[in-house]
Design an enzyme around this catalytic site. Sequence first.
Site, PDB file in Angstrom:
ATOM      1  N   LYS A  12       0.837  -1.201   0.000  1.00 58.31           N
ATOM      2  CA  LYS A  12       0.000   0.000   0.000  1.00 58.31           C
ATOM      3  C   LYS A  12       0.879   1.263   0.000  1.00 58.31           C
ATOM      4  O   LYS A  12       0.633   2.189  -0.756  1.00 58.31           O
ATOM      5  CB  LYS A  12      -0.945   0.000   1.221  1.00 58.31           C
ATOM      6  N   THR A  13       1.928   1.262   0.813  1.00 61.00           N
ATOM      7  CA  THR A  13       2.825   2.424   0.836  1.00 61.00           C
ATOM      8  C   THR A  13       3.590   2.526  -0.486  1.00 61.00           C
ATOM      9  O   THR A  13       3.760   3.618  -1.041  1.00 61.00           O
ATOM     10  CB  THR A  13       3.832   2.315   2.009  1.00 61.00           C
TER      11      THR A  13
ATOM     12  N   ASP B 223      -1.372   6.177   6.687  1.00 59.48           N
ATOM     13  CA  ASP B 223      -1.406   4.741   6.917  1.00 59.48           C
ATOM     14  C   ASP B 223      -2.308   4.460   8.124  1.00 59.48           C
ATOM     15  O   ASP B 223      -2.475   5.345   8.977  1.00 59.48           O
ATOM     16  CB  ASP B 223       0.029   4.253   7.191  1.00 59.48           C
TER      17      ASP B 223
ATOM     18  N   THR C  55      -5.743  -1.891   6.923  1.00 58.20           N
ATOM     19  CA  THR C  55      -5.921  -3.346   6.876  1.00 58.20           C
ATOM     20  C   THR C  55      -7.366  -3.683   7.248  1.00 58.20           C
ATOM     21  O   THR C  55      -7.774  -4.817   7.170  1.00 58.20           O
ATOM     22  CB  THR C  55      -4.986  -4.029   7.903  1.00 58.20           C
TER      23      THR C  55
ATOM     24  N   ARG D  70       6.460  -8.401   0.894  1.00 57.69           N
ATOM     25  CA  ARG D  70       7.340  -8.103   2.042  1.00 57.69           C
ATOM     26  C   ARG D  70       7.884  -9.391   2.650  1.00 57.69           C
ATOM     27  O   ARG D  70       9.047  -9.467   3.048  1.00 57.69           O
ATOM     28  CB  ARG D  70       6.588  -7.287   3.093  1.00 57.69           C
TER      29      ARG D  70
END
Length: 342
Positions: A66-67, A111, A160, A219
């Site tokens: 997302k980032t 975020d 999330t 990740r």
Amino acid sequence: MSERVVSGVQQEGDSQVDYTLRPKSLKDYIGQYKIVENLKISIAAAKQRSEPLDHTLLYGPPGLGKTTLSTILANEMESPIKITSGPAIERAGDMVSILTRLRKGEILFIDEIHRLNRTVEEILYSAMEDFVVSWMIDKGLKARSMNLPIQPFTLIGATTRYGMVSSPLRDRFGSVFRLNFYDNKSMEMIVKRSATITNIESEIEGIIEIAKRSRGTPRIANRLLRRVRDYAQVKANNKISKIVAQEALTKLEVDEIGLDNNDRLLLMSIIEKFKGGPVGIDTIATSISEEAETIEDVYEPYLIQMGFLERTKKGRLVTERAYVHLDITPPKKNTTDQATLF
Ligand code: ADE
């Protein structure tokens, strides 16, 4: 929990690596093809109109990018970006200060936007809709509100927990995208790309093995790649082959589809203590000494995606597929809840 090698949540040691491996433009971005297509159109349209991009909400499990996507959007729009998070903005005054300092077209990335407190969130409403910040001055009888115009900007919210974003906030996003776990092919391409960038010698079968065990999450893939590289350096002349990847990941107790001991503990405790479910999330949390929120955000999405766990009105239910994977005989069909599933 924070030390889980297969957790999508960012850990110490990830951030520097994540940063160097992060694609900087949409052309280098692998996977999430539908979202990327939609974003390309939004970017082109906004640029043609010389307007900022629509406010965009990105949601999905941790570690899916997302980032990364937000920084790419800023690059593609040639706009500056300010990155912050819901819990970091404590008071309405902090939010006003951030908003009034934004430059024209700037992207504000928040975020964990579901964790903004109510008064802070309310400042965002008119800012998003009309590029105006309403600010109360004075107190008591003299209190009045002042409207401060701000520069047109784009808010990118990430979460999330889509369900925990209030509806007035949700409604103010022009685009809402759900990031899904990456498919195998995309994961292989991502691991290959990361190995190439960091000069790691590898055979394609080794890459495939790492990709398969990374839970569709870049990740995690990048983290496993680092761990396998360490193993290869010490045990196998620096080269990642299939066997080396298998050995390294088995030692980390990550199985061939990416489950670790925590996943197995979760499934086993539902099976052994609650006859496979249905059982409430809080009861599960207590039984494995883990927070319910962590179970919902980090463990469950992948187990549900794999078809190992179901969310029902009565609680969580372990599926037959999970029994097969764990090599346990499923309970016999009878007239209980289990019977309706199997
Ligand atoms: N690294 C992490 N996520 C990635 C992605 N989606 N595409 C390419 N490289 C990545």
